[in-house]
Design a protein around this motif. Structure first.
Motif, PDB file in Angstrom:
ATOM      1  N   TRP A  40       0.816  -1.217   0.000  1.00 28.25           N
ATOM      2  CA  TRP A  40       0.000   0.000   0.000  1.00 28.25           C
ATOM      3  C   TRP A  40       0.848   1.266   0.000  1.00 28.25           C
ATOM      4  CZ3 TRP A  40      -4.877   0.153  -1.334  1.00 28.25           C
ATOM      5  CH2 TRP A  40      -5.607  -1.039  -1.285  1.00 28.25           C
ATOM      6  N   LEU A  41       2.062   1.200   0.550  1.00 33.19           N
ATOM      7  CA  LEU A  41       2.931   2.376   0.521  1.00 33.19           C
ATOM      8  C   LEU A  41       3.268   2.745  -0.921  1.00 33.19           C
ATOM      9  CD1 LEU A  41       4.623   4.580   1.793  1.00 33.19           C
ATOM     10  CD2 LEU A  41       6.451   2.896   2.146  1.00 33.19           C
ATOM     11  N   GLU A  42       3.590   1.759  -1.735  1.00 33.92           N
ATOM     12  CA  GLU A  42       3.913   2.023  -3.135  1.00 33.92           C
ATOM     13  C   GLU A  42       2.713   2.632  -3.859  1.00 33.92           C
ATOM     14  OE1 GLU A  42       4.531  -0.866  -1.539  1.00 33.92           O
ATOM     15  OE2 GLU A  42       6.718  -0.809  -1.474  1.00 33.92           O
ATOM     16  N   SER A  43       1.528   2.123  -3.583  1.00 34.68           N
ATOM     17  CA  SER A  43       0.318   2.674  -4.196  1.00 34.68           C
ATOM     18  C   SER A  43       0.086   4.111  -3.752  1.00 34.68           C
ATOM     19  CB  SER A  43      -0.899   1.826  -3.833  1.00 34.68           C
ATOM     20  OG  SER A  43      -0.771   0.526  -4.338  1.00 34.68           O
ATOM     21  N   ALA A  44       0.276   4.364  -2.462  1.00 37.41           N
ATOM     22  CA  ALA A  44       0.082   5.720  -1.934  1.00 37.41           C
ATOM     23  C   ALA A  44       1.103   6.683  -2.536  1.00 37.41           C
ATOM     24  CB  ALA A  44       0.187   5.711  -0.414  1.00 37.41           C
ATOM     25  N   ASP A  45       2.352   6.251  -2.638  1.00 36.78           N
ATOM     26  CA  ASP A  45       3.388   7.092  -3.251  1.00 36.78           C
ATOM     27  C   ASP A  45       3.039   7.423  -4.702  1.00 36.78           C
ATOM     28  OD1 ASP A  45       5.173   7.549  -1.147  1.00 36.78           O
ATOM     29  OD2 ASP A  45       6.296   5.701  -1.541  1.00 36.78           O
ATOM     30  N   ALA A  46       2.573   6.418  -5.442  1.00 33.31           N
ATOM     31  CA  ALA A  46       2.218   6.635  -6.848  1.00 33.31           C
ATOM     32  C   ALA A  46       1.046   7.611  -6.971  1.00 33.31           C
ATOM     33  CB  ALA A  46       1.875   5.312  -7.520  1.00 33.31           C
ATOM     34  N   SER A  47       0.044   7.460  -6.127  1.00 33.91           N
ATOM     35  CA  SER A  47      -1.104   8.371  -6.158  1.00 33.91           C
ATOM     36  C   SER A  47      -0.682   9.782  -5.793  1.00 33.91           C
ATOM     37  CB  SER A  47      -2.198   7.891  -5.208  1.00 33.91           C
ATOM     38  OG  SER A  47      -2.712   6.654  -5.644  1.00 33.91           O
ATOM     39  N   LEU A  48       0.203   9.897  -4.823  1.00 33.80           N
ATOM     40  CA  LEU A  48       0.711  11.209  -4.420  1.00 33.80           C
ATOM     41  C   LEU A  48       1.459  11.860  -5.574  1.00 33.80           C
ATOM     42  CD1 LEU A  48       0.602  12.829  -1.778  1.00 33.80           C
ATOM     43  CD2 LEU A  48       2.793  11.834  -1.173  1.00 33.80           C
ATOM     44  N   ALA A  49       2.299  11.093  -6.243  1.00 29.43           N
ATOM     45  CA  ALA A  49       3.069  11.617  -7.378  1.00 29.43           C
ATOM     46  C   ALA A  49       2.150  12.054  -8.518  1.00 29.43           C
ATOM     47  CB  ALA A  49       4.055  10.557  -7.867  1.00 29.43           C
ATOM     48  N   ASP A  50       1.017  11.365  -8.683  1.00 27.65           N
ATOM     49  CA  ASP A  50       0.056  11.715  -9.731  1.00 27.65           C
ATOM     50  C   ASP A  50      -0.831  12.898  -9.345  1.00 27.65           C
ATOM     51  OD1 ASP A  50       1.017   9.637 -11.262  1.00 27.65           O
ATOM     52  OD2 ASP A  50      -0.625   8.260 -10.767  1.00 27.65           O
ATOM     53  N   GLY A  51      -0.711  13.359  -8.103  1.00 28.44           N
ATOM     54  CA  GLY A  51      -1.551  14.460  -7.643  1.00 28.44           C
ATOM     55  C   GLY A  51      -2.946  14.031  -7.246  1.00 28.44           C
ATOM     56  N   ASP A  52      -3.162  12.733  -7.101  1.00 30.87           N
ATOM     57  CA  ASP A  52      -4.467  12.209  -6.675  1.00 30.87           C
ATOM     58  C   ASP A  52      -4.429  12.057  -5.154  1.00 30.87           C
ATOM     59  OD1 ASP A  52      -6.870  10.953  -6.255  1.00 30.87           O
ATOM     60  OD2 ASP A  52      -6.585   9.434  -7.824  1.00 30.87           O
ATOM     61  N   TYR A  53      -4.649  13.161  -4.454  1.00 25.03           N
ATOM     62  CA  TYR A  53      -4.484  13.200  -3.003  1.00 25.03           C
ATOM     63  C   TYR A  53      -5.539  12.390  -2.271  1.00 25.03           C
ATOM     64  CZ  TYR A  53      -1.429  16.896  -4.546  1.00 25.03           C
ATOM     65  OH  TYR A  53      -0.458  17.590  -5.202  1.00 25.03           O
ATOM     66  N   ARG A  54      -6.725  12.348  -2.809  1.00 20.17           N
ATOM     67  CA  ARG A  54      -7.778  11.543  -2.182  1.00 20.17           C
ATOM     68  C   ARG A  54      -7.384  10.063  -2.209  1.00 20.17           C
ATOM     69  NH1 ARG A  54     -11.991   9.015  -4.415  1.00 20.17           N
ATOM     70  NH2 ARG A  54     -13.734   8.513  -3.094  1.00 20.17           N
ATOM     71  N   GLU A  55      -6.904   9.594  -3.357  1.00 23.78           N
ATOM     72  CA  GLU A  55      -6.495   8.191  -3.481  1.00 23.78           C
ATOM     73  C   GLU A  55      -5.253   7.914  -2.631  1.00 23.78           C
ATOM     74  OE1 GLU A  55      -6.967   4.282  -4.675  1.00 23.78           O
ATOM     75  OE2 GLU A  55      -8.319   5.965  -4.985  1.00 23.78           O
ATOM     76  N   ALA A  56      -4.332   8.866  -2.588  1.00 23.31           N
ATOM     77  CA  ALA A  56      -3.125   8.696  -1.766  1.00 23.31           C
ATOM     78  C   ALA A  56      -3.508   8.555  -0.296  1.00 23.31           C
ATOM     79  CB  ALA A  56      -2.177   9.882  -1.953  1.00 23.31           C
ATOM     80  N   LEU A  57      -4.460   9.369   0.161  1.00 26.20           N
ATOM     81  CA  LEU A  57      -4.907   9.276   1.549  1.00 26.20           C
ATOM     82  C   LEU A  57      -5.589   7.940   1.804  1.00 26.20           C
ATOM     83  CD1 LEU A  57      -5.261  10.586   4.331  1.00 26.20           C
ATOM     84  CD2 LEU A  57      -7.436  11.501   3.500  1.00 26.20           C
ATOM     85  N   PHE A  58      -6.434   7.501   0.879  1.00 23.73           N
ATOM     86  CA  PHE A  58      -7.088   6.204   1.036  1.00 23.73           C
ATOM     87  C   PHE A  58      -6.049   5.093   1.134  1.00 23.73           C
ATOM     88  CE2 PHE A  58      -8.507   2.191  -0.680  1.00 23.73           C
ATOM     89  CZ  PHE A  58      -9.633   1.939   0.090  1.00 23.73           C
ATOM     90  N   ASP A  59      -5.096   5.075   0.197  1.00 21.91           N
ATOM     91  CA  ASP A  59      -4.067   4.036   0.195  1.00 21.91           C
ATOM     92  C   ASP A  59      -3.254   4.063   1.482  1.00 21.91           C
ATOM     93  OD1 ASP A  59      -4.916   3.333  -2.342  1.00 21.91           O
ATOM     94  OD2 ASP A  59      -3.256   4.322  -3.382  1.00 21.91           O
ATOM     95  N   ALA A  60      -2.906   5.257   1.931  1.00 21.86           N
ATOM     96  CA  ALA A  60      -2.094   5.379   3.149  1.00 21.86           C
ATOM     97  C   ALA A  60      -2.865   4.917   4.381  1.00 21.86           C
ATOM     98  CB  ALA A  60      -1.624   6.814   3.320  1.00 21.86           C
ATOM     99  N   THR A  61      -4.120   5.319   4.504  1.00 24.70           N
ATOM    100  CA  THR A  61      -4.883   4.924   5.691  1.00 24.70           C
ATOM    101  C   THR A  61      -5.223   3.438   5.660  1.00 24.70           C
ATOM    102  OG1 THR A  61      -6.947   5.680   4.654  1.00 24.70           O
ATOM    103  CG2 THR A  61      -5.859   7.198   6.160  1.00 24.70           C
ATOM    104  N   TYR A  62      -5.404   2.885   4.479  1.00 24.65           N
ATOM    105  CA  TYR A  62      -5.654   1.448   4.381  1.00 24.65           C
ATOM    106  C   TYR A  62      -4.373   0.680   4.711  1.00 24.65           C
ATOM    107  CZ  TYR A  62      -8.115  -2.724   2.906  1.00 24.65           C
ATOM    108  OH  TYR A  62      -8.732  -3.948   2.888  1.00 24.65           O
TER     109      TYR A  62
END
Length: 134
Positions: A40-62
């Protein structure tokens, strides 16, 4: 939801995963199962890099659920679990959940479709937090 909020959550996940992995290395178990957040860290990092902050937060909290559980088990194996402290933290979490529920109040909305969906999401997370804290 702000970019800073998402970045903070991803940073907390990275820190928790790193500590969990380091603790398990101290135990020196020869287990093949994955440690940390389970990807999930890799997914959150990728979402953050893409500027998808909602998805990054979801991935990080999950992901923090897995990394935190892994870290907790490692601490218990190392004899570092403080059950009284954990109980105090659970009570504090329940108090914070009650405070959020009390602060929501009358569900003010500006854009009903969006805002009511967020309230529903918030309530679901509060319910999940209450269940896990118990």
């Amino acid at each position: 939801m702000t970019a800073d909020h998402a970045r903070e959550a991803v940073a907390l996940l990275a820190e928790t995963e790193a500590e969990a992995i380091a603790r398990w290395e101290e135990i020196d178990r020869d287990e093949s199962r994955p440690r940390g957040s389970g990807g999930w860290l890799e997914s959150a990092d990728a979402s953050l890099a893409d500027g998808d902050y909602r998805e990054a937060l979801f991935d990080a909290t999950y992901g923090i659920r897995f990394a935190g559980e892994d870290l907790g088990r490692a601490r218990a194996e190392l004899g570092e679990a403080d059950l009284a402290d954990l109980a105090d933290r659970a009570v504090a979490l329940l108090d914070r959940i009650d405070a959020v529920v009390g602060a929501i109040g009358s569900y003010p909305v500006r854009e009903p479709e969006r805002d009511l969906a967020w309230y529903s999401h918030i309530e679901l997370e509060l319910q999940r937090g209450r269940t896990l804290a118990d």
